[in-house]
Design a protein around this motif. Sequence first.
Motif, PDB file in Angstrom:
ATOM      1  N   VAL A  46      -0.111   6.018  -7.318  1.00  0.00           N
ATOM      2  CA  VAL A  46      -1.423   6.629  -7.521  1.00  0.00           C
ATOM      3  C   VAL A  46      -1.313   8.153  -7.509  1.00  0.00           C
ATOM      4  O   VAL A  46      -1.891   8.838  -8.354  1.00  0.00           O
ATOM      5  CB  VAL A  46      -2.430   6.140  -6.455  1.00  0.00           C
ATOM      6  CG1 VAL A  46      -3.714   6.936  -6.495  1.00  0.00           C
ATOM      7  CG2 VAL A  46      -2.717   4.654  -6.650  1.00  0.00           C
ATOM      8  N   ALA A  47      -0.550   8.691  -6.562  1.00  0.00           N
ATOM      9  CA  ALA A  47      -0.387  10.144  -6.470  1.00  0.00           C
ATOM     10  C   ALA A  47       0.286  10.704  -7.718  1.00  0.00           C
ATOM     11  O   ALA A  47      -0.114  11.748  -8.237  1.00  0.00           O
ATOM     12  CB  ALA A  47       0.418  10.504  -5.225  1.00  0.00           C
TER      13      ALA A  47
ATOM     14  N   LEU B 295       0.830  -1.207   0.000  1.00  0.00           N
ATOM     15  CA  LEU B 295       0.000   0.000   0.000  1.00  0.00           C
ATOM     16  C   LEU B 295       0.863   1.255   0.000  1.00  0.00           C
ATOM     17  O   LEU B 295       0.563   2.232  -0.694  1.00  0.00           O
ATOM     18  CB  LEU B 295      -0.943   0.008   1.203  1.00  0.00           C
ATOM     19  CG  LEU B 295      -2.073  -1.008   1.170  1.00  0.00           C
ATOM     20  CD1 LEU B 295      -2.853  -0.964   2.477  1.00  0.00           C
ATOM     21  CD2 LEU B 295      -2.984  -0.789  -0.018  1.00  0.00           C
ATOM     22  N   SER B 296       1.944   1.244   0.761  1.00  0.00           N
ATOM     23  CA  SER B 296       2.842   2.393   0.800  1.00  0.00           C
ATOM     24  C   SER B 296       3.454   2.657  -0.574  1.00  0.00           C
ATOM     25  O   SER B 296       3.523   3.800  -1.032  1.00  0.00           O
ATOM     26  CB  SER B 296       3.948   2.137   1.829  1.00  0.00           C
ATOM     27  OG  SER B 296       4.879   3.177   1.819  1.00  0.00           O
TER      28      SER B 296
ATOM     29  N   ALA C 139      -7.282   2.732   2.658  1.00  0.00           N
ATOM     30  CA  ALA C 139      -6.303   3.418   1.801  1.00  0.00           C
ATOM     31  C   ALA C 139      -6.922   3.821   0.469  1.00  0.00           C
ATOM     32  O   ALA C 139      -6.720   4.947   0.001  1.00  0.00           O
ATOM     33  CB  ALA C 139      -5.104   2.497   1.566  1.00  0.00           C
ATOM     34  N   MET C 140      -7.698   2.936  -0.122  1.00  0.00           N
ATOM     35  CA  MET C 140      -8.321   3.261  -1.413  1.00  0.00           C
ATOM     36  C   MET C 140      -9.285   4.432  -1.291  1.00  0.00           C
ATOM     37  O   MET C 140      -9.351   5.273  -2.183  1.00  0.00           O
ATOM     38  CB  MET C 140      -9.023   2.024  -1.988  1.00  0.00           C
ATOM     39  CG  MET C 140      -8.055   0.930  -2.385  1.00  0.00           C
ATOM     40  SD  MET C 140      -8.861  -0.583  -2.918  1.00  0.00           S
ATOM     41  CE  MET C 140      -9.663  -0.048  -4.403  1.00  0.00           C
TER      42      MET C 140
ATOM     43  N   GLU D 104       0.650   3.835  -3.074  1.00  0.00           N
ATOM     44  CA  GLU D 104       0.143   5.187  -2.811  1.00  0.00           C
ATOM     45  C   GLU D 104       0.941   6.230  -3.600  1.00  0.00           C
ATOM     46  O   GLU D 104       0.381   7.163  -4.159  1.00  0.00           O
ATOM     47  CB  GLU D 104       0.186   5.507  -1.322  1.00  0.00           C
ATOM     48  CG  GLU D 104      -0.452   6.833  -1.008  1.00  0.00           C
ATOM     49  CD  GLU D 104      -0.811   6.973   0.461  1.00  0.00           C
ATOM     50  OE1 GLU D 104      -1.448   7.979   0.776  1.00  0.00           O
ATOM     51  OE2 GLU D 104      -0.477   6.094   1.265  1.00  0.00           O
ATOM     52  N   LYS D 105       2.246   6.046  -3.687  1.00  0.00           N
ATOM     53  CA  LYS D 105       3.097   6.962  -4.453  1.00  0.00           C
ATOM     54  C   LYS D 105       2.765   6.899  -5.938  1.00  0.00           C
ATOM     55  O   LYS D 105       2.715   7.921  -6.620  1.00  0.00           O
ATOM     56  CB  LYS D 105       4.567   6.632  -4.216  1.00  0.00           C
ATOM     57  CG  LYS D 105       4.999   6.843  -2.788  1.00  0.00           C
ATOM     58  CD  LYS D 105       6.391   6.308  -2.541  1.00  0.00           C
ATOM     59  CE  LYS D 105       6.703   6.347  -1.055  1.00  0.00           C
ATOM     60  NZ  LYS D 105       7.916   5.626  -0.730  1.00  0.00           N
TER      61      LYS D 105
ATOM     62  N   ARG E   3      -8.988   6.872   0.818  1.00  0.00           N
ATOM     63  CA  ARG E   3      -8.141   8.053   0.999  1.00  0.00           C
ATOM     64  C   ARG E   3      -7.575   8.528  -0.354  1.00  0.00           C
ATOM     65  O   ARG E   3      -7.483   9.716  -0.619  1.00  0.00           O
ATOM     66  CB  ARG E   3      -7.013   7.747   1.983  1.00  0.00           C
ATOM     67  CG  ARG E   3      -6.158   8.936   2.332  1.00  0.00           C
ATOM     68  CD  ARG E   3      -5.072   8.624   3.344  1.00  0.00           C
ATOM     69  NE  ARG E   3      -4.113   7.649   2.839  1.00  0.00           N
ATOM     70  CZ  ARG E   3      -3.958   6.418   3.304  1.00  0.00           C
ATOM     71  NH1 ARG E   3      -4.714   5.960   4.291  1.00  0.00           N
ATOM     72  NH2 ARG E   3      -3.052   5.607   2.795  1.00  0.00           N
ATOM     73  N   TRP E   4      -7.183   7.578  -1.198  1.00  0.00           N
ATOM     74  CA  TRP E   4      -6.610   7.942  -2.490  1.00  0.00           C
ATOM     75  C   TRP E   4      -7.624   8.637  -3.336  1.00  0.00           C
ATOM     76  O   TRP E   4      -7.366   9.472  -4.134  1.00  0.00           O
ATOM     77  CB  TRP E   4      -6.067   6.733  -3.209  1.00  0.00           C
ATOM     78  CG  TRP E   4      -5.001   5.998  -2.478  1.00  0.00           C
ATOM     79  CD1 TRP E   4      -4.203   6.475  -1.457  1.00  0.00           C
ATOM     80  CD2 TRP E   4      -4.603   4.646  -2.681  1.00  0.00           C
ATOM     81  NE1 TRP E   4      -3.360   5.495  -1.027  1.00  0.00           N
ATOM     82  CE2 TRP E   4      -3.566   4.355  -1.757  1.00  0.00           C
ATOM     83  CE3 TRP E   4      -5.031   3.650  -3.524  1.00  0.00           C
ATOM     84  CZ2 TRP E   4      -2.948   3.123  -1.678  1.00  0.00           C
ATOM     85  CZ3 TRP E   4      -4.416   2.422  -3.447  1.00  0.00           C
ATOM     86  CH2 TRP E   4      -3.379   2.158  -2.545  1.00  0.00           C
TER      87      TRP E   4
END
Length: 68
Positions: free
Chosen positions: A28-29, A21-22, A64-65, A25-26, A67-68
């Motif tokens: 996706v951003a 996930l960590s 997490a999803m 996340e990068k 939040r994204w």
Amino acid sequence: MKLNVAICQVDMEWEETEHNLSRIEKVVAEAAADVVVLPEMFATGFKLRPSVVAETMDGPVVTAMRRW
């Protein structure tokens, strides 16, 4: 209306949900897209024992999803 879609292929580590996930996340951003398409098992890798990483709908992956 314009819709930006990103298809993201990522390396994942089996049963390392927090690490995956960590890393994702990068990705996706950086995609800066309206819709991001991820591999089916992006958070857990291929599972022979799914009960090891099973989560409820308020678990880390869905949280997490959202939040994204």
